[in-house]
Design an enzyme around this catalytic site. Structure first.
Site, mmCIF file in Angstrom:
data_model
loop_
_atom_site.group_PDB
_atom_site.id
_atom_site.type_symbol
_atom_site.label_atom_id
_atom_site.label_comp_id
_atom_site.label_asym_id
_atom_site.label_seq_id
_atom_site.Cartn_x
_atom_site.Cartn_y
_atom_site.Cartn_z
ATOM 1 N N ASP A 56 0.798 -1.067 -0.038
ATOM 2 C CA ASP A 56 0.097 -0.094 0.000
ATOM 3 C C ASP A 56 0.878 1.378 -0.057
ATOM 4 O O ASP A 56 0.305 2.200 0.144
ATOM 5 C CB ASP A 56 -0.863 0.035 1.223
ATOM 6 N N CYS A 74 4.718 -0.061 2.793
ATOM 7 C CA CYS A 74 5.238 -1.392 3.190
ATOM 8 C C CYS A 74 6.632 -1.443 3.874
ATOM 9 O O CYS A 74 6.781 -2.220 4.769
ATOM 10 C CB CYS A 74 5.352 -2.359 2.061
ATOM 11 N N HIS A 77 8.026 -2.898 -4.081
ATOM 12 C CA HIS A 77 7.425 -3.437 -2.825
ATOM 13 C C HIS A 77 8.583 -4.124 -1.833
ATOM 14 O O HIS A 77 9.721 -4.507 -2.345
ATOM 15 C CB HIS A 77 6.627 -4.469 -3.062
#
Lengths: 280, 327
Positions: free
Chosen positions: A97, A100, A274
């Protein structure tokens, strides 16, 4: 025959009118406003979808789950996952989101301190002092103290020798978890601004360090790059190792330790955009 | 108020703190929650010196989302000022020059200072912005002191501390200018939501559209994803339904007239020229119109021909022999 043709003509004219009417709001609607609203709505939908399928911080899983995420003939990633297997056995995923990195860092670090009370006390001292440093820098005390309190609450929870599940539950409580993320973002921002003489050389787009912090660090959901990681690692005096796994050739995963030369206790896996947590 | 709200809710905790922080009016701003709703505040700000708003004191509402401070507040001005439309929500923009910039460490005070800093900036046709002349703005600034708010009982003459010769506006002013550069305001387009909200807040404050904030916050605690989903779907439907109802009143008062003028000039152009000289803009409504135009021309020609044929036949039948002779 003639009247039939005539009716047809009229209906065409009507259709044209209708078409014109319906296309007008569209022309009118191509303004930034409808555009903004549509973007917000779409972002909300995407966030919701992501939230439904990913906990903020997951249970620890076997590293083999990674293999299943990529096609068998995706040789670049499959080779790199094999390489990763040589060093790590487990992975804990975080929700993608934009927050992270902070969540992965926060959880991994507190988890690593659960059975090391000496380090935990050292970290607590740094954390306690951090708020005053921010206030001295010009952050408003009453607006940041709720975030700081949440951070301290989590550290105090770890002092009480909780089960891992208790810590995990706190990190999956959206309120607690987001407040922690806010505070870690503030710490990152504070450190970048304190050391602006050094960091301003790494900021792109002709922005000042302060502008960078206000646009890329403090707002929620803004992704983290090297510069954020270096700042947070130094602000809290914690060493972080990041394994970089991307489409680059070579078959091996490269890692980087922040700050350089540290002895890292927490390991993160970076895939473009990510961060997840790795365990040996 | 303390008993009414769930003190564990982060938003309630934070707003209580902000209410205490802003309890006493300063020379430049003052804001307090309504007596019966912690999530709606009323504020007064002094127009910045060295601007057309000098001497003005402007009043407005601030509506806080249940997720505050993770989500930004909305601001609505109630005093006519010549810079922002009255009664329309102003909120942070994401597609402006700067990306979404709300930060959870900002506060209502930040928003007030930003408003002050934003007043002298140019509206430049942005939605929700007004570009009144300096004279009009100065007249409104003078008049603004007479404003009394029925909802909160605030009178602008006594809303703020009086400026003294010693008071130094520059510190606040610099901060305001700096903030104004970072923040982008725009009017929110949710016209459909606004009336219900203001109605709820003013007529039945305890059951305003935020509902009981403590309970809604509690709900979020226990059923986070569900509550979020519920929140997302109205937003989504709002967008889908946005265009047709919003179009006539998008907050650009000139647009219908402009549209008509544009159409008019297009029609003139069309009559004068061939299709090849079509302007590049607004191509969608034009081709069908042209078709219908051509269609009616054909129709007129056909009908005229038919009428001519009938008349001719009639004359022909009546005076058959004469024609016979001549033919």
């Amino acid at each position: 025959m003639k009247s039939c043709r005539r009716r047809k003509q009229i209906s065409i004219a009507k259709m044209a009118e209708e078409q014109q009417e319906s296309s007008q709001p569209e022309v009118e609607g191509v303004n930034c406003l409808a555009y903004d609203e549509a973007i917000i709505a779409q972002q909300d939908r995407i966030q919701q979808e992501i939230a439904n399928s990913n906990p903020l911080v997951s249970d620890r899983q076997d590293l083999a789950v990674l293999q299943r995420e990529y096609a068998d003939d995706d040789t670049v990633y499959q080779l790199k996952i094999k390489d990763l297997h040589k060093k790590y056995s487990y992975i804990r995923k975080t929700r993608p989101d934009g927050n992270c990195f902070y969540r992965a860092f926060g959880f991994a670090h507190l988890e690593s301190l659960l059975d090391d009370s000496k380090e935990l006390q050292k970290f607590k001292a740094v954390a306690t002092k951090s708020k005053q440093d921010l206030v001295n820098e010009g952050f408003t005390e009453f607006t940041i103290e709720d975030f700081h309190n949440t951070f301290m609450d989590l550290i105090e929870l770890c002092e009480k020798q909780p089960t891992l599940q208790e810590v995990l539950n706190s990190f999956n409580d959206q309120n607690v978890s987001d407040y922690l993320v806010v505070y870690l973002r503030l710490l990152t921002s504070g450190y970048l601004q304190r050391e602006y003489g050094f960091f301003q050389h790494f900021i792109e787009g002709g922005r000042s360090v302060k502008e960078f912090c206000q646009q890329e660090v403090e707002p929620m959901s803004k992704e983290s790059d090297h510069i954020h990681i270096i700042a947070l690692a130094q602000a809290l005096d914690v060493s972080i190792l990041v394994e970089y796994m991307d489409r680059g050739e070579g078959g091996t995963v490269n890692h980087h330790v922040f700050p350089e030369g540290g002895d890292p206790r927490i390991f993160l896996l970076y895939r473009p955009g990510h961060y997840d947590i790795l365990y040996k | 108020m303390e008993n009414k709200y769930n003190l564990k809710s982060p938003a309630v905790k934070r707003l209580m703190k902000e209410a205490a922080e802003l309890r006493d009016p300063t020379e430049h701003y003052h804001a307090q929650p309504l007596e019966d709703n912690l999530f709606e505040w009323h504020f007064s700000v002094r127009g910045p010196p060295d601007s057309d708003f000098d001497g003005g004191i402007y009043h407005g509402r601030i509506v806080l989302p249940p997720e505050y401070p993770m989500k930004p507040p909305s601001i609505i001005l109630l005093t006519p000022n010549g810079r922002f439309e009255v009664g329309k929500k102003i909120c942070l923009s994401i597609s402006g020059h700067h990306p979404e910039t709300w930060q959870p460490s900002w506060s209502i005070r930040t928003a007030l200072i930003a408003i002050i800093g934003f007043m002298p900036t140019k509206g430049e046709g942005a939605i929700g912005s007004l570009d009144y002349t300096p004279e009009e703005r100065r007249a409104l600034a003078k008049k603004s002191q007479d404003f009394c708010c029925e909802a909160c009982g605030g009178s602008m003459r006594s809303a703020l501390l009086a400026l003294t010769p010693n008071s130094d506006p520059s510190a606040e002013d610099d901060q305001a200018k700096e903030l104004a550069q970072q923040i982008n305001f725009k009017e929110e387009s949710t016209l459909s939501r606004q009336p219900s909200e203001s109605g709820g807040a003013e007529n039945e404050p305890s059951t305003s559209s935020q509902g009981d904030p403590s309970s809604s916050a509690e709900q979020q605690d226990s059923e986070g994803p569900l509550a979020e989903q519920a929140e997302v779907s109205p937003a989504a439907t709002e967008i889908e339904g946005l265009n047709p109802p919003a179009a006539p009143s998008t907050g650009r008062p000139l647009s219908p007239r402009q549209r008509r003028a544009q159409q008019h000039s297009q029609r003139n152009q069309r009559e004068g020229r061939e299709a090849a000289s079509r302007p590049p803009f607004a191509p969608a409504p034009r081709p069908p119109q042209e078709e219908s135009n051509a269609g009616s021309v054909v129709l007129i020609v056909l009908l005229t021909l038919a009428l001519a044929a009938l008349i001719f036949r009639r004359i022909y039948l009546a005076q058959e022999f004469k024609f016979d002779y001549e033919l």
